[in-house]
Design a protein around this motif. Structure first.
Motif, short mmCIF file in Angstrom:
data_model
loop_
_atom_site.label_atom_id
_atom_site.label_comp_id
_atom_site.label_asym_id
_atom_site.label_seq_id
_atom_site.Cartn_x
_atom_site.Cartn_y
_atom_site.Cartn_z
N VAL A 1 -18.40 -17.17 -48.95
CA VAL A 1 -17.53 -17.21 -47.77
C VAL A 1 -16.42 -16.18 -47.87
CG1 VAL A 1 -15.95 -18.64 -46.43
CG2 VAL A 1 -18.06 -19.64 -47.34
N GLU A 2 -15.80 -16.03 -49.03
CA GLU A 2 -14.69 -15.07 -49.18
C GLU A 2 -15.17 -13.64 -48.97
OE1 GLU A 2 -11.41 -15.48 -49.30
OE2 GLU A 2 -11.96 -17.56 -48.90
N ASP A 3 -16.44 -13.37 -49.31
CA ASP A 3 -16.98 -12.03 -49.09
C ASP A 3 -16.95 -11.64 -47.62
OD1 ASP A 3 -17.63 -11.51 -51.79
OD2 ASP A 3 -19.49 -12.67 -51.60
N VAL A 4 -17.11 -12.64 -46.73
CA VAL A 4 -17.08 -12.37 -45.29
C VAL A 4 -15.71 -11.81 -44.91
CG1 VAL A 4 -17.21 -13.37 -42.99
CG2 VAL A 4 -18.76 -14.19 -44.80
N LEU B 1 -29.71 -25.17 -39.43
CA LEU B 1 -29.99 -24.93 -40.84
C LEU B 1 -30.20 -26.25 -41.59
CD1 LEU B 1 -27.27 -22.21 -41.57
CD2 LEU B 1 -29.65 -21.89 -40.84
N PRO B 2 -30.95 -26.23 -42.68
CA PRO B 2 -31.15 -27.45 -43.47
C PRO B 2 -29.82 -27.98 -44.00
CG PRO B 2 -31.97 -25.52 -44.66
CD PRO B 2 -31.68 -25.09 -43.27
N GLN C 1 -19.98 -22.05 -44.76
CA GLN C 1 -19.98 -23.12 -45.76
C GLN C 1 -20.77 -22.65 -46.97
OE1 GLN C 1 -21.15 -23.86 -42.49
NE2 GLN C 1 -19.07 -24.39 -41.87
N ALA C 2 -20.15 -22.70 -48.14
CA ALA C 2 -20.79 -22.20 -49.36
C ALA C 2 -22.11 -22.89 -49.64
CB ALA C 2 -19.84 -22.37 -50.55
N GLU C 3 -22.17 -24.20 -49.36
CA GLU C 3 -23.41 -24.92 -49.67
C GLU C 3 -24.57 -24.49 -48.78
OE1 GLU C 3 -20.88 -28.01 -47.26
OE2 GLU C 3 -20.58 -26.19 -48.42
N LEU C 4 -24.26 -24.13 -47.53
CA LEU C 4 -25.31 -23.67 -46.63
C LEU C 4 -25.77 -22.27 -47.02
CD1 LEU C 4 -24.22 -24.90 -43.07
CD2 LEU C 4 -25.81 -25.96 -44.69
N LEU C 5 -24.84 -21.40 -47.39
CA LEU C 5 -25.21 -20.06 -47.82
C LEU C 5 -26.12 -20.12 -49.04
CD1 LEU C 5 -21.79 -18.22 -47.40
CD2 LEU C 5 -23.80 -18.04 -45.91
#
Length: 373
Positions: free
Chosen positions: A134-137, A160-161, A121-125
């Motif tokens: 996410v796309e980098d993964v 995670l927060p 999830q982009a917001e968690l990263l």
């Protein structure tokens, strides 16, 4: 006799907000550090022992340039006798690998990659301070497969927060869809001195409650086991035959050599820790001094205690016969008082062959380990 080798690369492009590992911005120090690393490795050149597992960690080893990676790998092959079938792992952050870097790693006999994915999830990263998206993964994973890597681990993080159970389930399922051979599912631990610790102290770190954290642990077991992964260590899952051989060396309390700043060794029954300060490390190597600043020679009881605590991390537990062959004592006889107490609490299972944590004991592992100190 064989051993393991750990190599520490202390450089990161960007430091994560939860990380308390010694790491530094990638810059002019990298060249001096690699030269120092080569000098420390040279000290082991005449060692009459084969290395059956290598693990290059950090930091972010793949933040180095292709040329730097090539020189690093050549130096390791020059100084150490690596077994032909050695497991050779390099940690990588998604977004820091390129086709060229991966070709260099493969030419250097690296056969296993460990990607620090953490979440899908982009917001968690972003909350974690991760450099990648996410796309980098997906891009980095495909590059690794195209380069011929048949052993890939993905690190994932729960607790995670702002992370919900649904988010964690999505992360697990998306990881499984990629099909890595190994998945490490860790629960966030807020370490002192990190930005997360400061946020927590200020009441600005919305972590999942205890019930949700337990549900996340159960979700990891359910999703990953259903997908064919064996839960072989508290936080680690692998397809059959793909357990981390290097990490198993740690959990079996076997020997390993560590080189680089902040690296630890357990060699000749002695534990040695190198200075975590990169400048001190480089200076020590330039002056021909020892890099270690901590040293301990555990006595028999301490070694048995460590072997119990580390071995109980494995779902297979501690093998009683192997323990007796190594130390001359059955662990049940040595630790009977603690074992009896933990059995009554249903945290430890004892059979004729093994001692191991129960399913109830897994989330309470630290309380169990404390009984063996």
């Amino acid at each position: 006799m064989d051993t393991g080798l750990y190599v520490h690369i202390p450089f990161c492009i960007q430091k994560c907000l939860y990380c308390d590992f010694p790491s530094y911005p990638l810059g002019h120090l990298a060249e001096s550090y690699l030269q120092a690393l080569g000098k420390e490795a040279e000290q082991y050149r005449n060692l009459k022992v084969d290395v059956s597992s290598v693990y290059i960690g950090g930091g972010t080893p793949t933040s180095l340039t292709p040329d730097q990676l090539e020189r690093l790998l050549a130096m390791l092959h020059r100084s150490f006798s690596l077994c032909k079938d050695a497991e050779f792992t390099v940690e990588a952050n998604p977004g820091t690998v390129t086709a060229e870097k991966l070709k260099v790693l493969r030419r250097g006999n690296v056969n296993r990659l460990s990607f620090g994915v953490q979440a899908f999830q982009a917001e968690l990263l972003k909350k974690l301070g991760r450099l990648h998206g996410v796309e980098d993964v997906y891009t980095s994973y495909k590059l690794a497969r195209d380069a011929g890597f048949a052993k890939i681990n993905l690190d994932l993080m729960s607790g995670l927060p702002g992370q919900t159970l649904d988010m964690w389930l999505e992360t697990l399922n998306r990881a499984v869809e990629l099909g890595p051979e190994h998945i490490a599912a860790y629960n966030l631990k807020v370490e002192a001195g990190t930005p997360f610790a400061c946020q927590e102290q200020a009441g600005l770190l919305p972590l999942p409650d205890e019930d949700t954290a337990v549900a996340m642990l159960e979700a990891a077991n359910g999703v990953l086991k259903s997908a064919g992964y064996e839960h072989y260590e508290i936080s680690n899952y692998a397809k059959s035959g793909f357990q981390s051989r290097h990490n198993l060396r740690y959990w079996h309390n076997e020997s390993y050599i560590g080189i680089g700043s902040a690296a630890w060794s357990y060699w000749a029954d002695c534990r040695r820790g190198n200075t975590p300060d990169v400048m001190q490390y480089i200076e020590a190597m330039e002056r021909g001094l020892a890099a270690s600043i901590e040293q301990e020679k555990p006595n028999l009881r301490q070694t048995m205690d460590e072997t119990m605590m580390l071995g109980l991390r494995l779902t297979a537990g501690v093998n009683r016969l192997q323990f007796k062959v190594r130390f001359g004592f059955d662990p049940v006889d040595v630790y009977w008082g603690s074992i009896e107490k933990l059995q009554k609490l249903q945290l430890l299972e004892v059979t004729e062959e093994t001692l191991r944590l129960t399913y109830k004991g897994l989330p309470l592992a630290n309380e169990v380990f404390a009984e063996f100190v």
